[in-house]
Design an enzyme around this catalytic site. Sequence first.
Site, PDB file in Angstrom:
ATOM      1  N   ASP A   1      -8.222  -4.489  -6.815  1.00  0.00           N
ATOM      2  CA  ASP A   1      -7.685  -3.530  -5.765  1.00  0.00           C
ATOM      3  C   ASP A   1      -8.554  -2.362  -5.820  1.00  0.00           C
ATOM      4  O   ASP A   1      -8.689  -1.701  -6.683  1.00  0.00           O
ATOM      5  CB  ASP A   1      -6.381  -3.026  -5.994  1.00  0.00           C
TER       6      ASP A   1
ATOM      7  N   HIS B   1      -6.926  -5.370  -2.014  1.00  0.00           N
ATOM      8  CA  HIS B   1      -5.991  -4.558  -1.638  1.00  0.00           C
ATOM      9  C   HIS B   1      -4.868  -4.984  -0.874  1.00  0.00           C
ATOM     10  O   HIS B   1      -3.778  -5.056  -0.903  1.00  0.00           O
ATOM     11  CB  HIS B   1      -6.338  -3.184  -1.214  1.00  0.00           C
TER      12      HIS B   1
ATOM     13  N   SER C   1       0.711  -1.168  -0.199  1.00  0.00           N
ATOM     14  CA  SER C   1       0.010   0.125   0.043  1.00  0.00           C
ATOM     15  C   SER C   1       0.752   1.132  -0.006  1.00  0.00           C
ATOM     16  O   SER C   1       1.712   1.371  -0.828  1.00  0.00           O
ATOM     17  CB  SER C   1      -0.888  -0.225   1.125  1.00  0.00           C
TER      18      SER C   1
END
Length: 441
Positions: free
Chosen positions: A350, A384, A256
């Site tokens: 995602d 994600h 991330s």
Amino acid sequence: MLYRAFYFLHLKPLTRVSVRMSASDRPTAVGLHFIPTRCHFDDTVQVIVRGLFPKQMVKLVAEVEDDKGMIFRSSAVHRATEHGEVDLNSSPSLGGTYNGTEPMGLFWSLGPLTPHNKFTWWDASRPVLVDVKVVSHERPEHVLAKETHQRRFMKEGVQRVVVTDGRIRGTLFIPPGPGPFPGIVDLYTLGGGPSEPRASLLANKGFVVLALAFYRYKDLPKKVDKLDLEYFEEGVRFLQKHPKVKGSGVGVISISKSGDLALSMASFLSGIKAVVTINGCCANTLFPLKYKDTIIPALMGDLKKVTLTEQGLLDISKAIPDPTANENLATVIPVECADCNFMFVASEDDMNWDSVFFAELAAQRLRDSGKENFEIVRYPKAGHFVDVPYMPFYPSGVHAAVGKVVTFGGEAKTNAHAQVELWGRVQEFFQKHLDTGNAQH
């Protein structure tokens, strides 16, 4: 017709007698077994129930409490074999939190009873204790068997050292044995704290791993308006100087927001040899990044592009603008300056941002500079958060930058399989590109 009616009136009780069995045939006890009885968090466990009636329907329920006091629960409905056994390696789940034959389904499908919470475990020296019970499918209050399975993060002999060296804060994990071992800096997501589970599990595989915090941890700032790359440089130098670390360079693993930090480290700092970025961005996001006299501005999201899903969650997937637009070019990280190998991991579902697009942009920038020092790994239907194997799925939660609940995307089963597959790839990547020769462990 009268004969047929008489026949069917008697069919049901006759069938019940043959299935229920007599009291003398009743099993003495139902047993719930884990093979092995305890294991590491990223290892598989065989779950077997014995002593049931033939074809008996039961439900298995797993429950665990994380370090925030959140309860996570999963369940699976199974039909016993003719021998009164349920083996999750071969018995399909007919309902519950997952379906089909999934030997580790009870673990990866654990979900929070309070929605939108991520499974949190701060101290890897403590095992995760998962309580599992077998209940009657018809009478859920009737518990037939229950046991606790212990899932450890740290292999015997791994050292866990809390780091307070100069400015840097975090946790260092050192494998057993004389070493020296290749080193890895582990950066986790927005929020700035260290991820001890991933770092400790990598240490089990023969790496010295520094889980490096960068804000909102101990005496580090609770809030930041910019980040200093020299802080991360101190972390790299600390790891390189450690007597148990070998080689001229270290690796970095990120996810991330920390993905762009890892790319920046590789682009501006010496001593980085291999970088794994999981669903990161190719531009510097959210905070300006300073390194000596250089400042990379932040690529900021456009709140006007935030929408609502059918479930009423925020969809921020289109909020981050195109980094290659003229007004955003200054935010793009110059990965072509890096002297290392990259693994860009991108989930196709995602919903935090377009990880596939960002991975392709970074790869193209390297190609344009005549470099092929990268690989792109894509996972369809993964979200994600692609974490370590069997980490509970995290499809939605409060986003640290937004302050509200957003969807992170993904499908639970596919995400779980991606986590297992990626874990092997990550180890192979670091073993290949870091100096792993002659390490003793």
